[in-house]
Structure formats: C-alpha cells, structure tokens
Design an enzyme around this catalytic site. Structure first.
Site, PDB file in Angstrom:
ATOM      1  N   LYS A   1      -2.471 -10.010  34.393  1.00 35.49           N
ATOM      2  CA  LYS A   1      -1.824  -9.542  33.160  1.00 35.49           C
ATOM      3  C   LYS A   1      -2.060 -10.513  32.012  1.00 35.49           C
ATOM      4  CE  LYS A   1       1.557  -6.254  34.698  1.00 35.49           C
ATOM      5  NZ  LYS A   1       2.973  -5.890  34.836  1.00 35.49           N
TER       6      LYS A   1
ATOM      7  N   LYS B   1      -7.492  -1.131  42.871  1.00 32.41           N
ATOM      8  CA  LYS B   1      -6.383  -0.205  43.149  1.00 32.41           C
ATOM      9  C   LYS B   1      -6.235   0.808  42.011  1.00 32.41           C
ATOM     10  CE  LYS B   1      -2.304  -2.216  41.068  1.00 32.41           C
ATOM     11  NZ  LYS B   1      -0.894  -2.451  41.070  1.00 32.41           N
TER      12      LYS B   1
ATOM     13  N   LYS C   1      -1.915   2.399  36.636  1.00 32.28           N
ATOM     14  CA  LYS C   1      -1.491   3.112  35.425  1.00 32.28           C
ATOM     15  C   LYS C   1      -2.256   2.622  34.209  1.00 32.28           C
ATOM     16  CE  LYS C   1       2.938   1.485  36.641  1.00 32.28           C
ATOM     17  NZ  LYS C   1       4.347   1.501  36.808  1.00 32.28           N
TER      18      LYS C   1
HETATM   19  P1  TYM Z   1       4.958  -0.955  39.979  1.00 31.26           P
HETATM   20  O1  TYM Z   1       5.822  -0.264  38.983  1.00 31.26           O
HETATM   21  O2  TYM Z   1       3.640  -1.480  39.533  1.00 31.26           O
HETATM   22  O3  TYM Z   1       4.683   0.009  41.201  1.00 31.26           O
HETATM   23  C1  TYM Z   1       5.732   0.692  41.852  1.00 31.26           C
HETATM   24  C2  TYM Z   1       5.394   0.850  43.331  1.00 31.26           C
HETATM   25  O4  TYM Z   1       4.175   1.557  43.493  1.00 31.26           O
HETATM   26  C3  TYM Z   1       3.308   0.831  44.371  1.00 31.26           C
HETATM   27  N1  TYM Z   1       1.907   1.057  43.939  1.00 31.26           N
HETATM   28  C4  TYM Z   1       0.935   1.474  44.754  1.00 31.26           C
HETATM   29  N2  TYM Z   1       0.929   1.793  46.064  1.00 31.26           N
HETATM   30  C5  TYM Z   1      -0.233   2.219  46.605  1.00 31.26           C
HETATM   31  N3  TYM Z   1      -1.392   2.326  45.909  1.00 31.26           N
HETATM   32  C6  TYM Z   1      -1.443   2.011  44.592  1.00 31.26           C
HETATM   33  N4  TYM Z   1      -2.579   2.151  43.920  1.00 31.26           N
HETATM   34  C7  TYM Z   1      -0.237   1.557  43.949  1.00 31.26           C
HETATM   35  N5  TYM Z   1       0.093   1.181  42.689  1.00 31.26           N
HETATM   36  C8  TYM Z   1       1.400   0.873  42.701  1.00 31.26           C
HETATM   37  C9  TYM Z   1       3.745  -0.633  44.183  1.00 31.26           C
HETATM   38  O5  TYM Z   1       3.394  -1.416  45.296  1.00 31.26           O
HETATM   39  C10 TYM Z   1       5.243  -0.494  44.051  1.00 31.26           C
HETATM   40  O6  TYM Z   1       5.856  -0.421  45.328  1.00 31.26           O
HETATM   41  N6  TYM Z   1       7.102  -5.415  40.268  1.00 31.26           N
HETATM   42  C11 TYM Z   1       7.177  -4.056  40.759  1.00 31.26           C
HETATM   43  C12 TYM Z   1       8.488  -3.365  40.463  1.00 31.26           C
HETATM   44  C13 TYM Z   1       9.682  -4.101  40.968  1.00 31.26           C
HETATM   45  C14 TYM Z   1      10.115  -4.137  42.316  1.00 31.26           C
HETATM   46  C15 TYM Z   1      11.303  -4.951  42.297  1.00 31.26           C
HETATM   47  C16 TYM Z   1       9.639  -3.568  43.503  1.00 31.26           C
HETATM   48  C17 TYM Z   1      10.548  -4.846  40.235  1.00 31.26           C
HETATM   49  N7  TYM Z   1      11.520  -5.341  41.022  1.00 31.26           N
HETATM   50  C18 TYM Z   1      11.983  -5.197  43.479  1.00 31.26           C
HETATM   51  C19 TYM Z   1      10.341  -3.836  44.679  1.00 31.26           C
HETATM   52  C20 TYM Z   1      11.496  -4.637  44.655  1.00 31.26           C
HETATM   53  C21 TYM Z   1       6.069  -3.268  40.090  1.00 31.26           C
HETATM   54  O7  TYM Z   1       5.609  -3.607  39.027  1.00 31.26           O
HETATM   55  O8  TYM Z   1       5.785  -2.102  40.710  1.00 31.26           O
END
Ligand code: TYM
Length: 334
Positions: A115, A197, A200
């Site tokens: 990032k 991966k 978004k």
């Molecule tokens: P975020 O918003 O990027 O993604 C949310 C969830 O989606 C999963 N994910 C994927 N899984 C499979 N293939 C992909 N291409 C893919 N892209 C995203 C992510 O692994 C995630 O589970 N930091 C975290 C959000 C967060 C969080 C937390 C998660 C904040 N606090 C506490 C768990 C516990 C994030 O940015 O996820």
C-alpha cells in the site's frame, strides 16, 4: 467464551467494490458458523481511512457492505453485524496495543509495503499501524477464531504475537486467536494474471469479478480469463489460470477440485469457461436480488445498526476495562 460458545470475529473493508474473492474467501464461509460460535462481523470503516476517502462514498459503501452481509445470509439476530466506528473500544484498545508493538515488526508487513508503494503521496501513520487496529478488533472480543483469506494470515500472526506479549507481562488477559481458512476459495486469483490475488484495487476491470457485476459482465470476464496452451483441465500449479477457474467453480458449486477435474476431463477451455461463468452467475444473481430488496427496508437495517452496535459495545467494554485495570489506568469513580 460467550454463553458457552467460542467467539468468532471477522471484518471487511468498505473500500472499493467487493470482489468474488471477498465473497468466496470470506463471506460465503461465514454464514454457517453461528451455531457453533458467537459471531461478530464488522464493517471496518476505520481501516478504510488509511487511504483517502470521499466521505459520501465511504458512508454509502459502508452501508452497502453491511447490507451485503445480511443478503449473503448472515442472520443479524444470530450474528453481531456492526460498524467498527460505532464501537469506540476499537480505537481505545488500538492505542494501548500500539505501545506493545514494535516498529520493526510493522515494517515487515507485506500489505503495508504494497500500500505504501501504491499510495506514495500518503504514507500516513495509520497505514503503518493498520495491523494494530486489526489486532484490537480481534482481541477486544476475546476471539477464538478468525475466518479470513490467506492474504490476511500475516496480520493474524502479528495479532497473536501482540496478544502473547501482553499476556506475558500482565497474565492471561487476551484469548489467543486462531485463523480459520475455508476449504475452497481461500485465495481467488486475478482472471488476467493468475499469479496475483483478485483485488478490489486492480486497475484492469477484467481481472476481477465484482459482486454487483451484471450477469453479462460476469460471463464476459470468465470467457476472457487467461489460461494456457496445455489444453487440459487440471488443478495444478503449472496451470495457474485453469487452477483458479477450478477454484472458483468448485467454491461456487460446493464441489471438490477433483470432482471438477473429472466432470471436465477431455473437454475444452471454451466450454469450461462458459460453465464457470454460469456457476458464478448462479451465486451472484440471487445475492444481488436480496441486496436490492433489503436496501428498500431502511428502518429494518437502521434497527440492526443500532442494536448490534450496543451489543458489540457491551462485550468490548468488558475487555477494555480489564485491560485498563491491568496496565494501571485509574479506576473510574461511580
Ligand atoms: P479485506 O477487506 O481486504 O478483505 C476481506 C476478506 O476477504 C478476503 N479476501 C480474499 N479471499 C480470497 N481470495 C481473494 N482474492 C481475496 N481478497 C480478499 C480477505 O482475506 C478477508 O478475509 N484487514 C482486513 C479487514 C479486517 C479484519 C479485521 C479481518 C480488519 N480487521 C479483523 C479479520 C479480523 C482486510 O483488509 O480485509
């Protein structure tokens, strides 16, 4: 433990358009867990502002994400679905945990490096301490399990390290959480570059299927997905494009990759990609319909937002008071 159940926490950022990766890697796996666990699912809007946001867009996306949680099948009576910014304990615990986290360990986080490279004009302290807020999210509820995709594993590891460090000094304050990775869909890759991966923030719109894409766009993107010249439908690292399409197909239809290999043995890529497109449409079309229906029911959604923020606050405060006492903050006078 809450009412003799283990605690589960997860969250998603309300930034950008959610992708099929978010759904198959996370959301889809969440809906069956409430019988076994006391579940907290947060829309992590505080994490979103580590990258500059348009306020009106952030507000809209946060609500859309909360609605999507419900549309995907999370029953708000059985799962605590809420906005992170409505529970001030997240920020309070994050501050405390900041004082137990080292600069060195934060600078090793790959998401920070990625990032920071992408937003070189805004490498703010929040971007750097992002994993500490995530640790606070998880530890605030004495969480046992955290369902996430593989990309979040490093953040989960640092959460465990912080919790163990804190417990080492003050006794058993925090439950040490475990990751919970779904059997399929844990890492959905880009349709245009299957070594990356699905994300978004990908600039190539054909690389990601967005959850609100219309059926034609979904079919078109699957048809254009990058494969190879081997001409075999095998779940193998030598064929990352085909492997990814098998992952998508199997996660959408709850099949194993081996079943998919057998189903398509001897058949061509064109036919397979068409089938993948149909499988994705069969999952996303009904989901989109439910989102649109729920969006019309403003007072229902408002009620969930209010009640669940109160519930989350109750449990968050319990942990926070315990932590504050342990580190020596003065007691409140009642
Ligand atoms: P975020 O918003 O990027 O993604 C949310 C969830 O989606 C999963 N994910 C994927 N899984 C499979 N293939 C992909 N291409 C893919 N892209 C995203 C992510 O692994 C995630 O589970 N930091 C975290 C959000 C967060 C969080 C937390 C998660 C904040 N606090 C506490 C768990 C516990 C994030 O940015 O996820």
């Amino acid at each position: 433990m809450i009412d003799n159940k283990k605690v589960l926490f997860s969250g998603m950022q309300a930034t950008g358009n959610l992708t099929l990766g978010n759904y198959l890697g996370a959301l889809k796996n969440w809906v069956t867990l409430h019988d076994e666990y006391e579940c907290f699912y947060s829309v992590v809007d505080m994490h979103s502002i580590t990258v500059r946001q348009d306020p009106a867009v952030l507000r809209k996306r946060a609500r859309a994400l909360l609605t999507l949680y419900i549309a995907a099948g999370l029953d708000p009576e059985k799962n605590c679905i809420y906005y992170q910014s409505h529970v001030s304990g997240h920020a309070e615990l994050a501050w405390i945990l900041n004082c137990f986290t080292y600069m060195g360990e934060l600078s090793r986080m790959t998401q920070f490096k990625d990032k920071a490279a992408k937003h070189a004009d805004n490498i703010n302290a929040g971007l750097f301490t992002y994993p500490v807020l995530m640790a606070a999210d998880i530890l605030l509820y004495q969480t046992d399990v955290v369902p996430v995709g593989i990309d979040q594993m490093q953040h989960l590891e640092i959460t465990r390290d912080i919790a163990q460090r804190f417990n080492g000094i003050y006794g058993d304050v925090f439950t040490i959480p475990e990751a919970y990775i779904g059997k399929t869909g844990a890492k959905i890759m880009s349709l245009q570059d299957p070594t990356k991966k699905m994300s978004k923030s990908d600039e190539n719109v054909n690389a990601s299927i967005y959850l609100m894409d219309d059926p034609d766009a979904i079919r078109r993107k699957c048809k254009r997905a990058v494969t190879d010249s081997l001409g075999e439908i095998r779940y193998s690292d030598e064929q990352p494009g085909v492997k990814n399409l098998i992952s998508i197909y199997s996660a959408c239809l709850n099949k194993t990759p081996e079943e998919v290999e057998r189903e398509f043995a001897g058949r061509g890529y064109g036919e397979f990609k068409e089938a993948v497109g149909e499988a994705v449409v069969s999952v996303l079309e009904p989901l989109q319909k439910r989102v649109h229906e729920l969006e019309k029911d403003k007072s229902y959604i408002d009620g969930i937002i209010k009640n669940n923020a109160e519930k989350a606050t109750y449990y968050a405060q319990k942990t926070l008071r315990k932590v504050q006492r342990k580190i020596g903050f003065p007691d409140r006078i009642r």
